[in-house]
Scaffold this active site. Structure first.
Site, PDB file in Angstrom:
ATOM      1  N   CYS A  28       0.827  -1.222   0.000  1.00  0.00           N
ATOM      2  CA  CYS A  28       0.000   0.000   0.000  1.00  0.00           C
ATOM      3  C   CYS A  28       0.856   1.263   0.000  1.00  0.00           C
ATOM      4  O   CYS A  28       0.361   2.327  -0.351  1.00  0.00           O
ATOM      5  CB  CYS A  28      -0.920  -0.013   1.215  1.00  0.00           C
ATOM      6  SG  CYS A  28      -0.013  -0.141   2.764  1.00  0.00           S
TER       7      CYS A  28
ATOM      8  N   ARG B 174      -5.676   4.967  -6.153  1.00  0.00           N
ATOM      9  CA  ARG B 174      -6.267   5.687  -5.022  1.00  0.00           C
ATOM     10  C   ARG B 174      -7.071   6.884  -5.520  1.00  0.00           C
ATOM     11  O   ARG B 174      -8.126   7.212  -4.988  1.00  0.00           O
ATOM     12  CB  ARG B 174      -5.168   6.153  -4.042  1.00  0.00           C
ATOM     13  CG  ARG B 174      -4.464   5.033  -3.286  1.00  0.00           C
ATOM     14  CD  ARG B 174      -5.409   4.281  -2.363  1.00  0.00           C
ATOM     15  NE  ARG B 174      -6.101   5.147  -1.439  1.00  0.00           N
ATOM     16  CZ  ARG B 174      -5.635   5.524  -0.255  1.00  0.00           C
ATOM     17  NH1 ARG B 174      -4.479   5.064   0.173  1.00  0.00           N
ATOM     18  NH2 ARG B 174      -6.338   6.328   0.527  1.00  0.00           N
TER      19      ARG B 174
HETATM   20  N1   CP Z   1      -1.354   4.006   1.363  1.00  0.00           N
HETATM   21  C1   CP Z   1      -1.607   5.122   2.051  1.00  0.00           C
HETATM   22  O1   CP Z   1      -2.662   5.272   2.682  1.00  0.00           O
HETATM   23  O2   CP Z   1      -0.617   6.036   2.004  1.00  0.00           O
HETATM   24  P1   CP Z   1      -0.525   7.372   2.866  1.00  0.00           P
HETATM   25  O3   CP Z   1      -0.339   6.946   4.300  1.00  0.00           O
HETATM   26  O4   CP Z   1       0.666   8.083   2.321  1.00  0.00           O
HETATM   27  O5   CP Z   1      -1.801   8.128   2.690  1.00  0.00           O
HETATM   28  N1  NVA Z   2      -0.397  -0.242   8.097  1.00  0.00           N
HETATM   29  C1  NVA Z   2       0.066   1.074   7.757  1.00  0.00           C
HETATM   30  C2  NVA Z   2      -0.581   1.547   6.518  1.00  0.00           C
HETATM   31  C3  NVA Z   2      -0.130   2.886   6.007  1.00  0.00           C
HETATM   32  C4  NVA Z   2      -0.838   3.309   4.778  1.00  0.00           C
HETATM   33  C5  NVA Z   2      -0.191   2.004   8.910  1.00  0.00           C
HETATM   34  O1  NVA Z   2      -1.277   1.927   9.512  1.00  0.00           O
HETATM   35  O2  NVA Z   2       0.680   2.800   9.238  1.00  0.00           O
END
Ligand code: CP
Ligand code: NVA
Length: 310
Positions: free
Chosen positions: A266, A294
């Site tokens: 992600c 996204r």
């Molecule tokens: N994947 C995601 O939610 O990235 P950010 O934390 O940068 O928004």
């Molecule tokens: N698992 C991570 C996802 C970030 C997009 C967090 O919660 O920090």
């Protein structure tokens, strides 16, 4: 001699009664005209407020761009400015924002607070990540898988590492699609049993939780990983780095999956921890397709939840 063209509004007494009357009339006019929309801009006349307790790149920018491209107005509120729960109660903040905005996008530590806000306000609340869920990411991931493999039913997805918010969201996808989901993680980091039980009655796919990398990766079409230290888990950093080491997604572990398996993350990634650069930058990687998605899926969410409301 300089003429004074600028005026400041520092106290109410800076305005005469006549000026105040005039401004009140104008305010009513603005209030009445606010709902006039052009048909092609699905968010025209709508405002979105975003309150984030944690940092963000993808979520913040994709929402900001999406709202603006759909003709809406977006207001991003830094944690330090709003200080929800410190400067004022979270619910007071939300009940104020609902008077300005048509949708509330929240990134919080607690998931329960999002539920409480959703109960308390009349406008849609969109979860931009909480400790237990990341549904906006999940939708973008489903689109990326569909694009890469042509469909979702029958996909074998192996998730390596922490059974965190991102893993749990992908597990929820098994309630809608026949996805064969396998988590490889130390037992202590499997999602909680209450969550697992809640999925069971809705399962369309299958789910295996295992400590064995081999078991999770056998026949996998998709290999997904996420950071070992999620935002908020920093105090457990050392422990997590030790305990998750064997679940690193590197070329060796990737070979345990199907040949040509796709790699997902992600982002943000910690290169050299949960994933190596060789894998992240390899042709198998679809991580930047996920990131791009996204934006597109955020638009769909905004249209669905916000656009068709009075
Ligand atoms: N994947 C995601 O939610 O990235 P950010 O934390 O940068 O928004
Ligand atoms: N698992 C991570 C996802 C970030 C997009 C967090 O919660 O920090």
């Amino acid at each position: 001699m300089l003429t004074r063209t600028k005026r400041d509004y520092l106290t109410l007494r800076g305005l005469s009664r006549q000026e105040l009357d005039m401004l009140l009339d104008r305010s009513l006019r603005f209030k009445e005209s606010r709902r006039r929309v052009r048909r092609d801009d699905v968010l025209a006349g709508k405002a979105v407020a975003m309150v984030f307790e944690k940092p963000s790149l993808r979520t913040r920018v994709s929402f900001e761009v999406a709202v603006q491209e759909l003709g809406g107005i977006v207001s991003f509120l830094e944690e330090g400015q709003v200080q929800p729960g410190k400067r004022e109660a979270f619910l007071d903040m939300a009940r104020t924002l609902e008077r300005y905005a048509d949708g509330l996008v929240l990134r919080t530590f607690s998931h329960a607070i999002q539920e409480r806000v959703a109960q308390a306000v009349q406008i849609p609340v969109i979860n931009a990540l909480s400790e237990s869920s990341h549904p906006c990411q999940g939708l973008a991931d489903l689109l990326a898988i569909k694009e890469a493999l042509g469909g979702l039913d029958g996909v074998k997805l192996a998730f390596l590492g922490d059974g965190n918010n991102v893993a749990k969201t992908l597990m929820e996808a098994c309630c809608r699609y026949k996805i064969d989901f396998r988590l490889a993680s130390p037992k202590a980091f499997f999602p909680d049993s209450e969550f697992l039980e809640s999925l069971k009655p809705e399962m369309a796919g299958t789910m295996v939780l295992t400590e064995s990398l081999e078991e999770a990766l056998e026949g996998a079409d998709i290999v997904y990983t996420d950071v070992w230290v999620s935002m908020g888990k920093e105090p457990e950093k050392e422990l997590r780095r030790r305990i998750f080491l064997k679940y690193q997604l590197n070329l060796k572990t990737l070979r345990l999956a199907k040949p040509n398996a796709k790699v997902m993350h992600c982002l943000p990634a910690v290169r050299g921890e949960e994933i190596t650069s060789e894998v992240l930058d390899s042709p198998c990687s679809i991580v930047f397709d996920q990131a791009e998605n996204r934006l597109h899926t955020t638009k769909a969410l905004l249209e669905f939840f916000l656009a068709n409301r009075p």
